[in-house]
Design an enzyme around this catalytic site. Structure first.
Site, PDB file in Angstrom:
ATOM      1  N   HIS A 167       6.683  -6.491  -4.232  1.00  0.00           N
ATOM      2  CA  HIS A 167       7.200  -5.664  -5.317  1.00  0.00           C
ATOM      3  C   HIS A 167       8.295  -4.741  -4.788  1.00  0.00           C
ATOM      4  O   HIS A 167       8.272  -4.317  -3.627  1.00  0.00           O
ATOM      5  CB  HIS A 167       6.083  -4.818  -5.921  1.00  0.00           C
ATOM      6  CG  HIS A 167       5.035  -5.620  -6.611  1.00  0.00           C
ATOM      7  ND1 HIS A 167       5.211  -6.159  -7.864  1.00  0.00           N
ATOM      8  CD2 HIS A 167       3.794  -5.999  -6.200  1.00  0.00           C
ATOM      9  CE1 HIS A 167       4.115  -6.826  -8.214  1.00  0.00           C
ATOM     10  NE2 HIS A 167       3.247  -6.748  -7.225  1.00  0.00           N
ATOM     11  N   CYS A 209      11.587  -7.146  -7.232  1.00  0.00           N
ATOM     12  CA  CYS A 209      12.326  -6.594  -8.365  1.00  0.00           C
ATOM     13  C   CYS A 209      13.391  -5.622  -7.854  1.00  0.00           C
ATOM     14  O   CYS A 209      13.164  -4.905  -6.873  1.00  0.00           O
ATOM     15  CB  CYS A 209      11.383  -5.857  -9.308  1.00  0.00           C
ATOM     16  SG  CYS A 209      10.161  -6.920 -10.110  1.00  0.00           S
TER      17      CYS A 209
END
Length: 466
Positions: A167, A209
């Site tokens: 992430h 991301c």
């Protein structure tokens, strides 16, 4: 007369040949000069190929990140890299997890092979920290805490491949334990590596991301590094091979995504090619085409993308995969935004549990907690922004994006302070809440100071139960 005539006819030919050879020589010299001036090196090197592979998460619902890293290891191993030159960071809580339907095995695609076997357990559990990663990259054994003690013992003739999957958000990516990896800290480490001549050239692949924000406006073109990212600085990357029905109609036995779209794209492309015949640029274009839900980006010294993949990943004499690339590109497997993959896992747990059972109650509780946490983060961030900015500028503070040639924030200490301040008074951001580091970066760029951030956080999060 005949000799004179023959000589006269050869002169133009010889001149033309000399000019063509000179042009080729100039072209080669020009390419060498471009690479040299941009911090790279042209031509083959007699050095060693090194790799650092990092899965930045833990928890079974994040299965895909460790699966990606294990698959990357298998590619490098199959193409000749030695274990002593491959350094792996993974929490290692997936293979034998009680949720895993195939104990001791990790796969990276439906019905795929085991990618877990043989993977070096260099830094697992509490050793999977940003501090240890920096120490490994810098070859600094004295700075390590736990783990195998393996570091990059590389030199000026060596090539390094660095792959990260997890992430991320504006200006940072996660690690399973301890502090996040902030873009400026990573950049400082890379520059130190260059100054210490720890590599001739280096390639970086980042799956996260907003992964472009780790390099945007930061990675120089003159330190011999070429990098690609799963997304630009403002969008999600995507989990892949996620729960649902597989393309062949068989039921999906796993409750979690098995891979990530960008990562699957570069690794399945590598599986299907002779790495000595495909360049980094060709792979970038193939991955960009297949990763059609986000914008795959490239940064740094793009001249280095002319090198073959084998320069960094090795080359095998074995026959490559027979899977047609058209088949890979047309896959209909389900993709899910990274930040929603945990919800898919918890929803699947609720659906599978027998109705009315204790397992069903527990599964529903975990899902409700995830949804409540998301609501808390949304509400608290909006309160903070409205308190600090207010008016019509509040909305833009959440979404404003800087030009692609600028770092996402000017004052990195400010961003780090804002993240710590929020978590101190409002609780953990979590993978979902990480999306709001853009708002924090924008508030730093707008001149909001720590004292005001503390006051706003206390006001926004002082109500119990919210």
């Amino acid at each position: 007369m005949m000799m004179t005539s023959l000589y006269g006819s050869l002169v133009p030919f010889l001149l033309l040949t000399a000019l063509m050879m000179a042009a080729v020589s100039d072209s080669r010299r020009s390419f060498r000069e471009i690479v040299s001036k941009s911090g790279g090196d042209y031509g083959a090197s007699k050095g060693t190929q090194w790799a650092v592979l990092v899965a930045g998460s833990n928890g079974y619902y994040n299965y895909r990140h460790q699966a990606d890293v294990c698959h990357a290891y298998q590619i490098l191993k199959a193409n000749g890299l030695k274990d002593e030159h491959i350094i792996v960071f993974m929490y290692d809580d997936i293979a034998r997890n009680e949720e895993n339907p195939t104990k001791g095995i990790i796969i990276n695609k439906p019905n795929g092979p085991d990618v877990y076997h043989g993977v070096p357990k260099d830094y697992t559990g509490y050793a999977t920290t940003a501090t240890n990663l920096y120490a490994v990259l810098l070859g600094n054994k004295t700075a390590l805490s736990g783990g195998s003690g393996k570091v990059l013992n590389s030199g000026p003739n060596d090539h390094i491949f660095f792959y990260y999957a997890d992430h991320g958000s504006t200006g940072l990516v996660s690690m399973p334990v301890g502090d996040n990896i902030y873009a400026n800290d990573l950049m400082n480490v890379l520059k130190q590596m260059h100054e210490a001549k720890r590599y001739v050239n280096m390639v970086i692949y980042i799956e996260a991301c907003e992964s472009g924000s780790m390099l945007q406006g930061l990675l120089p073109k003159n330190i011999g590094i070429y990098a690609t990212t799963a997304s630009n600085a403002e969008e999600s990357s995507y989990g892949y091979y996620c729960p649902g029905e597989t393309s062949d109609g068989n039921s999906f036995n796993y409750d979690t995504c098995l891979g990530d779209l960008y990562s699957i794209a570069w690794m399945e492309d590598s599986d299907a090619h002779d790495l000595g015949k495909e360049t980094l640029q060709e792979q970038y274009l193939a991955v960009k085409k297949r990763t059609n839900l986000s914008h795959v980006m490239q940064y740094g010294n793009t001249v280095l993308s002319k090198a073959f993949l084998s320069t960094y990943m090795g080359q095998s004499s074995k026959k490559v995969s027979s899977v047609p690339l058209d088949e890979l590109s047309s896959s209909t497997s389900r993709a899910i935004p990274q930040r929603d993959a945990d919800l898919v896992f918890f929803q699947r747990q609720v659906q599978k549990a027998p109705k009315g059972s204790a397992k069903s109650v527990e599964a529903q509780k975990r899902l409700d907690e995830q949804i409540a946490h998301r609501s808390h983060v949304d509400r608290s961030i909006n309160r903070i922004v409205n308190h600090l900015i207010g008016g019509s500028n509040a909305a833009s503070m959440l979404t404003a994006v800087r030009p692609g040639d600028q770092p996402v924030v000017d004052d990195w200490d400010c961003l780090k302070t804002f993240v710590r301040t929020y978590e101190q008074y409002c609780g953990r951001l979590s993978e979902y809440g990480m999306q709001y580091t853009r708002a924090m970066a924008n508030m730093c760029n707008a001149g909001v100071d720590k004292d005001r951030m503390v006051a706003a956080s206390i006001q926004a999060c002082s109500r119990k139960g919210e």
